[in-house]
Design a protein around this motif. Structure first.
Motif, PDB file in Angstrom:
ATOM      1  N   ILE A  70       0.357 -11.371   1.920  1.00 53.50           N
ATOM      2  CA  ILE A  70      -0.017 -10.227   1.093  1.00 53.50           C
ATOM      3  C   ILE A  70      -1.463 -10.318   0.613  1.00 53.50           C
ATOM      4  O   ILE A  70      -2.072  -9.315   0.235  1.00 53.50           O
ATOM      5  CB  ILE A  70       0.952 -10.083  -0.107  1.00 53.50           C
ATOM      6  CG1 ILE A  70       0.858  -8.677  -0.711  1.00 53.50           C
ATOM      7  CG2 ILE A  70       0.691 -11.174  -1.136  1.00 53.50           C
ATOM      8  CD1 ILE A  70       1.949  -8.391  -1.724  1.00 53.50           C
ATOM      9  N   GLN A 141       3.774   7.857  -1.593  1.00 54.17           N
ATOM     10  CA  GLN A 141       3.268   6.529  -1.250  1.00 54.17           C
ATOM     11  C   GLN A 141       1.817   6.354  -1.694  1.00 54.17           C
ATOM     12  O   GLN A 141       1.413   5.262  -2.088  1.00 54.17           O
ATOM     13  CB  GLN A 141       3.415   6.292   0.262  1.00 54.17           C
ATOM     14  CG  GLN A 141       4.853   6.082   0.704  1.00 54.17           C
ATOM     15  CD  GLN A 141       4.995   6.008   2.204  1.00 54.17           C
ATOM     16  OE1 GLN A 141       4.405   6.806   2.941  1.00 54.17           O
ATOM     17  NE2 GLN A 141       5.768   5.035   2.683  1.00 54.17           N
ATOM     18  N   GLU A 144       2.032   5.553  -5.288  1.00 56.81           N
ATOM     19  CA  GLU A 144       2.510   4.182  -5.448  1.00 56.81           C
ATOM     20  C   GLU A 144       1.399   3.180  -5.174  1.00 56.81           C
ATOM     21  O   GLU A 144       1.249   2.181  -5.888  1.00 56.81           O
ATOM     22  CB  GLU A 144       3.700   3.936  -4.504  1.00 56.81           C
ATOM     23  CG  GLU A 144       4.327   2.559  -4.638  1.00 56.81           C
ATOM     24  CD  GLU A 144       5.501   2.350  -3.695  1.00 56.81           C
ATOM     25  OE1 GLU A 144       6.018   1.217  -3.643  1.00 56.81           O
ATOM     26  OE2 GLU A 144       5.897   3.315  -2.999  1.00 56.81           O
ATOM     27  N   VAL A 150       0.104  -1.723  -3.840  1.00 55.12           N
ATOM     28  CA  VAL A 150       0.856  -2.137  -2.658  1.00 55.12           C
ATOM     29  C   VAL A 150       1.974  -1.132  -2.384  1.00 55.12           C
ATOM     30  O   VAL A 150       2.541  -0.550  -3.315  1.00 55.12           O
ATOM     31  CB  VAL A 150       1.448  -3.557  -2.838  1.00 55.12           C
ATOM     32  CG1 VAL A 150       2.429  -3.596  -3.997  1.00 55.12           C
ATOM     33  CG2 VAL A 150       2.099  -4.058  -1.549  1.00 55.12           C
ATOM     34  N   VAL A 151       2.260  -0.917  -1.109  1.00 56.82           N
ATOM     35  CA  VAL A 151       3.365  -0.075  -0.654  1.00 56.82           C
ATOM     36  C   VAL A 151       4.160  -0.884   0.367  1.00 56.82           C
ATOM     37  O   VAL A 151       3.579  -1.562   1.223  1.00 56.82           O
ATOM     38  CB  VAL A 151       2.864   1.225   0.002  1.00 56.82           C
ATOM     39  CG1 VAL A 151       4.023   1.998   0.627  1.00 56.82           C
ATOM     40  CG2 VAL A 151       2.138   2.100  -1.004  1.00 56.82           C
ATOM     41  N   LEU A 152       5.484  -0.833   0.271  1.00 51.77           N
ATOM     42  CA  LEU A 152       6.333  -1.534   1.231  1.00 51.77           C
ATOM     43  C   LEU A 152       6.750  -0.566   2.333  1.00 51.77           C
ATOM     44  O   LEU A 152       7.330   0.485   2.057  1.00 51.77           O
ATOM     45  CB  LEU A 152       7.568  -2.111   0.540  1.00 51.77           C
ATOM     46  CG  LEU A 152       7.304  -3.164  -0.536  1.00 51.77           C
ATOM     47  CD1 LEU A 152       8.619  -3.627  -1.158  1.00 51.77           C
ATOM     48  CD2 LEU A 152       6.550  -4.354   0.042  1.00 51.77           C
ATOM     49  N   SER A 155       9.635  -2.356   8.604  1.00 50.35           N
ATOM     50  CA  SER A 155       8.967  -3.032   9.712  1.00 50.35           C
ATOM     51  C   SER A 155       9.683  -2.882  11.044  1.00 50.35           C
ATOM     52  O   SER A 155       9.057  -2.956  12.096  1.00 50.35           O
ATOM     53  CB  SER A 155       8.823  -4.520   9.397  1.00 50.35           C
ATOM     54  OG  SER A 155      10.095  -5.153   9.436  1.00 50.35           O
ATOM     55  N   ALA A 159      12.102  -8.016   7.188  1.00 46.88           N
ATOM     56  CA  ALA A 159      11.487  -7.732   5.894  1.00 46.88           C
ATOM     57  C   ALA A 159      10.431  -6.643   6.025  1.00 46.88           C
ATOM     58  O   ALA A 159       9.746  -6.544   7.053  1.00 46.88           O
ATOM     59  CB  ALA A 159      10.858  -9.008   5.338  1.00 46.88           C
ATOM     60  N   PRO A 160      10.299  -5.807   4.992  1.00 51.39           N
ATOM     61  CA  PRO A 160       9.286  -4.745   5.049  1.00 51.39           C
ATOM     62  C   PRO A 160       7.873  -5.299   5.020  1.00 51.39           C
ATOM     63  O   PRO A 160       7.638  -6.433   4.580  1.00 51.39           O
ATOM     64  CB  PRO A 160       9.588  -3.917   3.798  1.00 51.39           C
ATOM     65  CG  PRO A 160      10.255  -4.864   2.860  1.00 51.39           C
ATOM     66  CD  PRO A 160      11.055  -5.784   3.730  1.00 51.39           C
ATOM     67  N   TYR A 161       6.927  -4.485   5.485  1.00 49.13           N
ATOM     68  CA  TYR A 161       5.521  -4.870   5.457  1.00 49.13           C
ATOM     69  C   TYR A 161       4.913  -4.495   4.110  1.00 49.13           C
ATOM     70  O   TYR A 161       4.954  -3.325   3.721  1.00 49.13           O
ATOM     71  CB  TYR A 161       4.736  -4.121   6.544  1.00 49.13           C
ATOM     72  CG  TYR A 161       5.078  -4.467   7.965  1.00 49.13           C
ATOM     73  CD1 TYR A 161       5.480  -5.743   8.335  1.00 49.13           C
ATOM     74  CD2 TYR A 161       4.955  -3.506   8.968  1.00 49.13           C
ATOM     75  CE1 TYR A 161       5.757  -6.054   9.654  1.00 49.13           C
ATOM     76  CE2 TYR A 161       5.232  -3.806  10.294  1.00 49.13           C
ATOM     77  CZ  TYR A 161       5.632  -5.081  10.630  1.00 49.13           C
ATOM     78  OH  TYR A 161       5.915  -5.377  11.936  1.00 49.13           O
ATOM     79  N   PRO A 162       4.311  -5.447   3.385  1.00 48.98           N
ATOM     80  CA  PRO A 162       3.585  -5.090   2.168  1.00 48.98           C
ATOM     81  C   PRO A 162       2.169  -4.644   2.527  1.00 48.98           C
ATOM     82  O   PRO A 162       1.359  -5.427   3.015  1.00 48.98           O
ATOM     83  CB  PRO A 162       3.578  -6.405   1.373  1.00 48.98           C
ATOM     84  CG  PRO A 162       3.642  -7.470   2.404  1.00 48.98           C
ATOM     85  CD  PRO A 162       4.385  -6.904   3.593  1.00 48.98           C
ATOM     86  N   THR A 164      -1.294  -3.426   1.239  1.00 52.11           N
ATOM     87  CA  THR A 164      -2.066  -3.469   0.012  1.00 52.11           C
ATOM     88  C   THR A 164      -3.322  -2.603   0.089  1.00 52.11           C
ATOM     89  O   THR A 164      -3.820  -2.279   1.180  1.00 52.11           O
ATOM     90  CB  THR A 164      -2.501  -4.908  -0.304  1.00 52.11           C
ATOM     91  OG1 THR A 164      -3.389  -5.369   0.746  1.00 52.11           O
ATOM     92  CG2 THR A 164      -1.288  -5.845  -0.381  1.00 52.11           C
TER      93      THR A 164
END
Length: 247
Positions: A70, A141, A144, A150-152, A155, A159-162, A164
């Motif tokens: 991140i 988004q 956010e 950061v937005v999740l 993927s 796990a989702p992509y953070p 930034t």
């Protein structure tokens, strides 16, 4: 065995290096990927069988390298790649860049031109932070991102992509499709027709934008973004051999 390189930027980068003769190969992996992926390991084994030098590595915040994902950015990962290439390899290399690694490899072709013998792009994704991620954000988004930094994003790989603000802002400073992109060496772009992460239009835009006398684009029907089936791996190997023959 994994070795580590301490870079001028103060980051500790994990890598595997195989000795050999002739023009070497450097594999540059994708976003949130690592050097233990199918393509990297398979190409290493193939290069060893060919007796050719080969390097694969993890960007900072990826795989076995130090740092948190991140906290990273395109510019920092490009600096990691440049440190690996300049510190570990002898003479010009063939850069094999997968997805984000294609973008970073293109940056390397402009920054350390004397280290480039040729380039093979696998679903290369230049400028994706600007043209794919940011351009596809919803108004919610955007808010956010402004409020949290950061937005999740889903993927498709767990796990989702953070994503930034740093990643997006830095990506804007490293775009390659807005300025001339001379590639005066053999270049082979490979793209799957069923790639849901990098659209065909990206490959065509890159082909049209790049400037060089020996640039080709090949589509593999039915291939997805992983590009790791036996047919796809054979296509990558053939592209490397084609580039090697023209160096």
């Amino acid at each position: 065995m994994t070795d580590f390189l301490d870079t001028p930027s103060g980051r500790r980068i994990a890598y595997h290096q195989s000795a050999g003769t002739g023009v070497g190969i450097v594999f540059l992996g994708g976003f949130m990927s690592d050097m233990e992926g199918t393509k990297a390991v398979a190409l290493e084994a193939w290069a060893q069988a060919q007796g050719r030098p080969f390097v694969r590595f993890d960007y900072s915040g990826h795989g076995q390298s130090a740092g948190a994902f991140i906290d990273g950015s395109i510019g920092e990962w490009a600096a990691d790649a440049q440190a690996v290439i300049t510190s570990l390899t002898q003479g010009p290399q063939i850069f094999v860049g997968s997805s984000m690694g294609g973008w970073i490899a293109l940056l390397m072709t402009q920054r350390i031109a004397d280290k480039v013998a040729g380039f093979v792009g696998i679903a290369a994704a230049p400028d994706f932070t600007e043209d794919s991620m940011l351009a596809g954000f919803s108004p919610e988004q955007i808010v956010e991102l402004e409020e949290n930094g950061v937005v999740l994003l889903p993927s498709g790989y767990g796990a989702p992509y953070p994503i930034t603000s740093k990643l997006l802002d830095d990506g804007r400073d490293n775009l390659v499709l807005r300025t001339p992109l001379p590639l005066p060496f053999p270049v082979r772009f490979l793209q799957g027709t069923l790639d849901s992460s990098v659209e065909r239009s990206v490959a065509l835009r890159l082909l049209d934008h790049a400037d060089g006398d020996d640039i080709q684009l090949k589509f593999i029907k039915g291939a997805d973004h992983s590009f790791s089936s036996p047919v796809c791996l054979e296509a990558v190997q053939a592209a490397i051999l084609d580039v090697t023959a023209r160096v």
